[in-house]
Design an enzyme around this catalytic site. Structure first.
Site, mmCIF file in Angstrom:
data_model
loop_
_atom_site.group_PDB
_atom_site.id
_atom_site.type_symbol
_atom_site.label_atom_id
_atom_site.label_comp_id
_atom_site.label_asym_id
_atom_site.label_seq_id
_atom_site.Cartn_x
_atom_site.Cartn_y
_atom_site.Cartn_z
ATOM 1 N N HIS A 180 -31.268 22.580 -9.156
ATOM 2 C CA HIS A 180 -32.704 22.347 -9.000
ATOM 3 C C HIS A 180 -32.953 21.036 -8.258
ATOM 4 C CE1 HIS A 180 -31.690 19.838 -12.428
ATOM 5 N NE2 HIS A 180 -32.833 19.189 -12.282
ATOM 6 N N ASP A 196 -35.836 17.867 -8.693
ATOM 7 C CA ASP A 196 -36.789 17.402 -9.696
ATOM 8 C C ASP A 196 -38.234 17.585 -9.230
ATOM 9 O OD1 ASP A 196 -34.783 16.622 -11.444
ATOM 10 O OD2 ASP A 196 -34.746 14.553 -10.730
ATOM 11 N N HIS A 237 -29.284 19.122 -7.578
ATOM 12 C CA HIS A 237 -28.268 18.757 -8.554
ATOM 13 C C HIS A 237 -28.235 19.735 -9.722
ATOM 14 C CE1 HIS A 237 -31.984 16.719 -9.822
ATOM 15 N NE2 HIS A 237 -31.505 16.738 -11.067
ATOM 16 N N ARG A 297 -34.031 8.521 -17.429
ATOM 17 C CA ARG A 297 -34.343 8.736 -16.012
ATOM 18 C C ARG A 297 -35.655 8.052 -15.641
ATOM 19 N NH1 ARG A 297 -35.931 14.566 -14.038
ATOM 20 N NH2 ARG A 297 -38.004 13.679 -13.759
#
Length: 276
Positions: free
Chosen positions: A100, A102, A250, A265
């Site tokens: 995917h 983000d 990723h 994150r």
């Protein structure tokens, strides 16, 4: 000490040494921003970062504005700019376990994400795979490049709930839903990139459902099954990884159940995407 970067593969990724990110200067930030556009993924070992330092590093990327994930506070963080990414023995899924990009459903998507490892499974595992979207595009045949160069696709923020979390979104929740070109130009390097991903892209505009499904499936398979465009990052505590969220995809591998992996994150928002 000057910054040095050792390539992970010829195509993507770099291990960075010679910098303490907690003390990063504006000049070093410019150097790393250029390196990120070139390598796609930068790995920093043995960094000591609190939330404030983590966010200061992120501000050197994108437009200088941080992304606030709608689940940040409910996921256990006390800071809306910091998303806790954690899987334990009681988890029914692990965030990021699938290829995917983000939050590609946003009109101005995340330019760079910075993940800082806090707790690592003692059994090993928990690696993250990354893939170069410029290299993925360049390996396509000219007829396919010509076809997709004029097409756009729908990115729907509700999709991860249905296919990743395995349930419908909670009542009253709203999600961004944006149409982006399938081929875009990188905002820093100017290189053409594939901009579709299995995590958020639902259909291609102007095609029948049959045509859209099989063209998307072909592109997804091309990204996921081509090792030469990928690198693999092995984590350790106090490792920070910055990835170019526009130029890469990723996949965080969930192979460590029932052990725990916990990271934080912070993401920097970019500008509106432009067709190649």
């Amino acid at each position: 000490m000057s910054i040095s970067i050792e390539k992970i593969t010829p195509v993507i990724g770099g291990e960075v040494s010679g910098i303490d990110l907690a003390m990063m200067t504006p000049e070093q930030g410019q150097e790393l921003r250029a390196a990120l556009a070139e390598r796609g993924v930068l790995v920093f070992r043995d960094q000591k970062l609190d939330h404030a330092a983590h966010k200061r590093v992120a501000m050197h990327f994108g437009t200088g504005k941080l992304h606030r994930h709608p689940l940040a506070l409910s996921a256990g963080s006390n800071d809306p700019d910091v998303l806790l990414v954690k899987a334990t023995a009681s988890s029914k899924f692990a965030a990021g376990d699938g290829w995917h990009t983000d939050v590609s459903c946003d009109l101005t998507p995340i330019a760079a994400s910075l993940l800082y490892m806090r707790e690592f499974p003692e059994c090993g595992g928990g690696d993250t795979l990354f893939a170069s979207m410029n290299e993925a595009y360049e390996l396509l045949s000219d007829p396919i490049k010509s076809l997709i160069g004029s097409l756009s696709a729908v990115h729907d923020g509700a999709l991860p709930w249905r296919q990743g979390y395995g349930r419908e979104p909670d009542a009253g929740m709203t999600f961004n839903r944006t149409v982006h070109p399938i081929v875009i130009r990188h905002p820093v390097s100017g290189k053409p990139l594939l901009w579709i991903n299995r995590g958020f892209t639902t259909r291609i505009e102007g095609l029948s459902s049959f045509e859209s499904k099989y063209l998307l499936d072909m592109l997804f398979h091309h990204i996921e099954a081509t090792p030469r465009i990928q690198c693999r990052v092995r984590w350790a505590p106090d490792t920070l990884v910055i990835w170019d969220n526009i130029g890469t995809q990723h996949h965080a591998v969930w192979d460590y159940y029932p052990h725990t992996r916990a990271a934080e994150r912070v993401s920097a928002i970019g500008g509106e995407l432009r067709a190649a």
